[in-house]
Design a protein around this motif. Structure first.
Motif, PDB file in Angstrom:
ATOM      1  N   TRP A 316     -39.519  62.110  45.970  1.00  0.00           N
ATOM      2  CA  TRP A 316     -40.404  62.226  45.007  1.00  0.00           C
ATOM      3  C   TRP A 316     -41.612  61.447  45.290  1.00  0.00           C
ATOM      4  O   TRP A 316     -41.316  60.279  45.348  1.00  0.00           O
ATOM      5  CB  TRP A 316     -39.745  62.080  43.525  1.00  0.00           C
ATOM      6  CG  TRP A 316     -40.796  61.904  42.465  1.00  0.00           C
ATOM      7  CD1 TRP A 316     -41.023  60.707  41.645  1.00  0.00           C
ATOM      8  CD2 TRP A 316     -41.688  63.012  41.678  1.00  0.00           C
ATOM      9  NE1 TRP A 316     -42.050  60.900  40.911  1.00  0.00           N
ATOM     10  CE2 TRP A 316     -42.343  62.528  40.811  1.00  0.00           C
ATOM     11  CE3 TRP A 316     -41.385  64.341  42.005  1.00  0.00           C
ATOM     12  CZ2 TRP A 316     -43.094  63.272  39.805  1.00  0.00           C
ATOM     13  CZ3 TRP A 316     -42.455  65.155  41.320  1.00  0.00           C
ATOM     14  CH2 TRP A 316     -43.051  64.748  40.271  1.00  0.00           C
ATOM     15  N   LEU A 341     -36.110  67.758  34.873  1.00  0.00           N
ATOM     16  CA  LEU A 341     -36.954  66.962  34.876  1.00  0.00           C
ATOM     17  C   LEU A 341     -38.320  67.287  34.194  1.00  0.00           C
ATOM     18  O   LEU A 341     -39.193  66.225  34.344  1.00  0.00           O
ATOM     19  CB  LEU A 341     -37.369  66.819  36.377  1.00  0.00           C
ATOM     20  CG  LEU A 341     -36.095  66.250  37.201  1.00  0.00           C
ATOM     21  CD1 LEU A 341     -36.214  66.557  38.878  1.00  0.00           C
ATOM     22  CD2 LEU A 341     -35.877  64.585  37.075  1.00  0.00           C
ATOM     23  N   LEU A 373     -32.703  63.385  40.137  1.00  0.00           N
ATOM     24  CA  LEU A 373     -32.819  62.358  38.981  1.00  0.00           C
ATOM     25  C   LEU A 373     -33.189  61.043  39.397  1.00  0.00           C
ATOM     26  O   LEU A 373     -34.090  60.199  39.104  1.00  0.00           O
ATOM     27  CB  LEU A 373     -31.671  62.237  38.130  1.00  0.00           C
ATOM     28  CG  LEU A 373     -31.493  63.455  36.972  1.00  0.00           C
ATOM     29  CD1 LEU A 373     -30.236  63.562  36.739  1.00  0.00           C
ATOM     30  CD2 LEU A 373     -32.492  63.310  35.928  1.00  0.00           C
ATOM     31  N   HIS A 376     -36.563  60.849  41.405  1.00  0.00           N
ATOM     32  CA  HIS A 376     -37.641  60.880  40.562  1.00  0.00           C
ATOM     33  C   HIS A 376     -37.627  59.456  39.755  1.00  0.00           C
ATOM     34  O   HIS A 376     -38.905  58.946  39.518  1.00  0.00           O
ATOM     35  CB  HIS A 376     -37.412  61.858  39.336  1.00  0.00           C
ATOM     36  CG  HIS A 376     -38.623  62.133  38.573  1.00  0.00           C
ATOM     37  ND1 HIS A 376     -38.288  61.788  36.961  1.00  0.00           N
ATOM     38  CD2 HIS A 376     -39.482  63.008  38.687  1.00  0.00           C
ATOM     39  CE1 HIS A 376     -39.458  62.540  36.623  1.00  0.00           C
ATOM     40  NE2 HIS A 376     -40.184  63.208  37.579  1.00  0.00           N
TER      41      HIS A 376
END
Lengths: 709, 159
Positions: A316, A341, A373, A376
């Motif tokens: 990310w 998300l 996850l 992120h």
């Protein structure tokens, strides 16, 4: 526009350049939404494209399963890839060839009929020209929609289809590469996820200092609600950190595990949604039943048990999320990740990379979500999540346990004139996006967990059913009245596993057929043929009986058993008949299996045989050995000792023959062998013992119990 | 505090650091980049991670790094390469002996060790030698045929 009907996947992805492109160096780019799961599908799809483009398959490079790049073709599942993607690729490639032929005819100022294509080069009346696909490509815009209607190559002219082209991906794998597990992007950090011990459990405390001490290296802990993970630059450190985290985590609440919950008959005590279906009568039978026969068959919960643990990688950068995964459906996974998300799906790209053998909805999507996850939460770094063996066997979705009750009303000759079936099962469809839910394990543990799917639903009829897959027998029977009891909250997370309900239903139906035959004093093969008008079904049964020399079958109860079974997968894919030979003492020794398959046109005979052989051996493992058991602490089978599968010395010899016609359309074969193999083994065991075991797996305990009865 | 250990991998001497309880598989796949060694279970139950240690197959997923010190390790990369393949690798391709192929790394190692002590193994002997190796796709019979084919090639017979 010709207005011709396009194959479904081409109609949904009509842009030709998504499917076919010409690249420098005489290469062809083939795009497909279907992905390699170890089943060899990419090789077969290359053959189809090469055939219609008239190029050598070596020229074709495949781009597979990338959101925004390849055609969106849903899940690689349900033995659908050759039927669906293959049909689209064949039509698209034929149309691209026609477009180029037209262009070449213009350039050469000749009739289209004067032109032929030989390995991508255009010949005029058989003589070489200066033109080939690559010379013409700059002047041909494939950013156009397919019109269809182009005549496909006739089977008698096939040069690539129908040949056993060696697997394109196998050489790399024989030299130890080619897997998502081996990818090491720059700056990678290894992550391990702390799974909840029970559904709904709350992480009260996690001693992060203790984890760092035990791991002996740099460790980060990421917590998002009840989702927690450890991250480290070295994989060994991450592994030790997880072991420490498991020791130092304190959990509260959650659903309680109880012994006995994993017994298939436990399903009968749970809330279910019921639906009655009547499959139309297939024979003109009727009258007053003089006798009734009923029996209950079961199968246990099954684990996917891939040899590699699931892996996901994600990165990310604050704007875009890139995810690498061995998921079966990159588009659906992207949609689910976007919801979890709170991102625009356009900001996420999901790319398929090959994993170990995939037999359905395993942990791949969940591992990708774990990685997404964590990435992120840690912007700018590639995060690689790898599951543990225990997670793979206990936290991934499982194939549902099933109970199948069958009841027939019989006439004076013992032939069925009434037919009832009750199927009890959890759902067989809980993939990302199914039933409007994200269905990702980590999402349930987040501070604001994703809502549970409501209402729970099963795989619909259009996709071949879930619990009712192959519930309708193809024999000449009266109206078949089938009640589906969809159990709403089974103790385990159930979803799609190779064959879905077909493994349990075909085991039940074909065992029941044998029991009716035995009660009528008839040979199981003769009995089936006397009630089967379907010519293609008859042919596979007759052929497998020949292959196995069925006539040598001894009298029952000798300890040596011969069993036969038949089904047409989903009642619309390949026809498969199986004979199994067993020796039974206290346990079952499966010695040999024969299989006759009508799959219509077979694109790659050796690849198809490999799929059938593998299906037979996997079904043998499920049927003889496998059950996910639950104890007071949760799932018992956390490793291969406690969830044993078939090992080399236990594997039978397998013979496969394809008996279909090349003029018939290809029929899916990936899952075709599972149900009939299970039933043939069950029937062989019953023949050997002179007593029937109606619950899978056919363990020593159940055999002893059947003998005592 | 990290200790260092020296051994040879595929004929090449290496010295690696133990990050604090590393198993052999961690440094092979990590610091040494030999990802042909596959992780499967972490409990010596599936054979995916087999390597040869002084010619004997061992599961690298549980082997403490220090046990390799001073010894010779062969990973799947050391069996052969695409340019110089081992007869086993040629035989596996010729027999199309695999589906997903993930288990093949360990199976090739076990098969190499078998063929070094038995040049003409029967189906039963091969199955027994591969008893610790799991294959989930069901390619077993092809794998057995491939090992027999490689044995013939190593004996100088035609396939």
């Amino acid at each position: 526009m010709s207005g011709a009907v396009l194959p479904k996947n081409l109609a949904e992805n009509p842009r030709l350049d998504r499917w076919i492109g010409f690249e420098p160096g005489g290469r062809v780019r083939l795009g497909t939404g279907k992905v390699e799961l170890g089943q060899g599908v990419l090789t077969a799809l290359v053959q189809i494209a090469a055939e219609e483009l008239r190029v050598r398959p070596e020229r074709v490079r495949v781009v597979s399963g990338e959101t925004g790049v390849t055609p969106e073709e849903g899940f690689t599942a349900g033995s659908q890839s050759i039927e669906a993607s293959g049909a689209a690729i064949r039509a698209a490639a034929a149309e691209v060839r026609a477009i180029f032929v037209e262009q070449a005819a213009l350039r050469l100022n000749c009739a289209r009929d004067a032109l032929s294509v030989e390995d991508g080069r255009f010949l005029q009346d058989g003589a070489a020209t200066a033109l080939d696909y690559w010379a013409l490509a700059p002047g041909v815009d494939l950013k156009r929609e397919a019109c269809g209607g182009v005549k496909l190559t006739a089977p008698e002219r096939f040069r690539v289809i129908g040949r056993s082209l060696p697997r394109l991906d196998l050489p790399a794998k024989v030299f130890g590469s080619g897997f998502i597990h081996d990818l090491r992007p720059e700056g990678l950090v290894h992550a391990r996820v702390l799974r909840r011990p029970r559904r709904g459990a709350h992480l009260e405390a996690l001693d992060e200092a203790a984890i760092g001490r035990a791991a002996g290296g740099v460790v980060e802990v990421v917590r998002l609600g009840d989702f927690a993970a450890v991250l480290a630059p070295q994989e060994g450190t991450a592994e030790r950190a997880l072991e420490a985290a498991q020791r130092h985590a304190r959990w509260s609440g959650g659903e309680v595990w109880r012994e006995g919950q994993s017994e298939p008959t436990h399903l009968l005590s749970l809330e279910a949604k019921e639906e009655v279906r009547e499959f139309p009568r297939r024979a003109d039978v009727g009258g007053q039943a003089v006798r009734r026969f009923r029996a209950r068959y079961t199968r246990s919960y099954l684990a996917h048990g891939s040899i590699a643990p699931s892996v996901g990688l994600a990165h990310w950068d604050g704007r875009e999320l890139e995810v690498l995964t061995h998921s079966q459906g990159v588009g659906m996974l992207r949609g689910a990740l976007a919801k979890v998300l709170g991102l625009d799906p356009a900001a996420i790209s999901v790319k398929h990379r090959q994993g170990a053998g995939c037999y359905g909805h395993n942990g791949a999507d969940d591992a990708a979500a774990d990685a997404a996850l964590l990435a992120h939460a840690c912007p700018g770094r590639w995060v690689r999540v790898q599951w543990t063996r225990a997670d793979e066997l206990t936290a991934a979705p499982v194939g549902s346990a099933m109970v199948v009750d069958l009841e027939a009303g019989l006439d004076t000759r013992g032939r069925p004139i009434e037919w009832r079936m009750d199927v009890y099962s959890g759902t067989h469809g809980q993939r990302p996006g199914h039933n409007g839910a994200v269905n990702l394990l980590a999402a349930e543990a987040l501070p604001e967990p994703a809502p549970a799917p409501a209402p729970v639903a099963d795989v619909p009829e259009a996709a071949g059913f879930g619990g009712l897959r192959n519930a309708m027998a193809l024999y000449d029977l009266p109206t078949q009245r089938v009640t589906h009891h969809l159990v709403l909250r089974p103790p385990l997370r159930t979803s799609s596993m190779r064959g879905l309900g077909a493994h349990g239903n075909v085991f039940a139906l074909e065992s029941f057929m044998d029991e009716l035959a035995a009660a009528a004093g008839e040979d199981p093969l003769v009995w089936r043929l006397s009630m089967l008008s379907e010519p293609r079904g008859r042919r596979v049964l007759e052929r497998v009986a020949e292959m196995a020399d069925w006539a040598r079958r001894p009298a029952g109860g000798s300890g040596e058993g011969w069993g036969i079974a038949f089904s047409r997968y989903k009642n619309r894919a390949a026809y498969t008949a199986v004979v199994a030979n067993v020796l039974v003492d206290e346990s079952v020794h499966l010695r040999q299996v024969w299989c006759a398959v009508d799959a219509g046109l077979v694109i790659n005979p050796d690849g198809a045989a490999n799929q059938i052989e593998g299906g037979v051996i996997q079904a043998a493992s499920w049927t003889l050995k496998e059950e996910v058991r639950i104890g007071a602490e949760g799932v018992i089978g956390v490793d291969w000792e406690r969830y044993p599968i078939l090992r080399f010395p236990e594997v039978p010899e397998v013979a496969v023959a394809f008996v279909g016609e090349a003029g018939d359309p290809p029929l899916g074969i990936g899952e075709a062998a599972l149900g009939p193999t299970a039933a043939a083994i069950g029937n062989a065991v019953a023949h050997a013992l002179g007593a029937r075991v109606r619950g899978m797996p056919l363990t020593r305990e159940k055999i002893m119990a059947a003998l005592i009865r | 505090m990290s200790a260092t250990f020296s051994f040879t991998v595929n004929g090449r001497p290496v010295t690696v650091a133990d990050e604090g309880g590393d198993k052999l598989i961690h440094v092979l796949r990590g610091a040494l980049g030999l990802t042909g060694v596959h992780f499967g279970c972490g409990a010596e139950a599936c054979g995916a991670c087999l390597v040869l240690l002084d010619g004997e197959p061992v599961q690298s997923c549980t082997l403490p790094l220090e046990r390799a010190a001073g010894r010779s390790v062969t990973t799947p990369e050391g069996i052969g390469t695409q340019n110089v393949p081992h007869p086993l690798q040629e035989a596996f391709i010729a027999e199309q002996a695999g589906q997903c192929g993930y288990c093949l790394s360990g199976i090739l190692i076990a098969a190499k060790a078998l063929l070094e002590r038995n040049t003409d193994p029967t189906r039963e002997e091969i199955a027994l030698a591969l008893e610790k190796n799991l294959c989930r796709c069901g390619a077993h019979n092809r794998i057995v045929r491939a090992v027999q084919r490689a044995a013939r090639a190593l004996r100088g017979e035609s396939p």
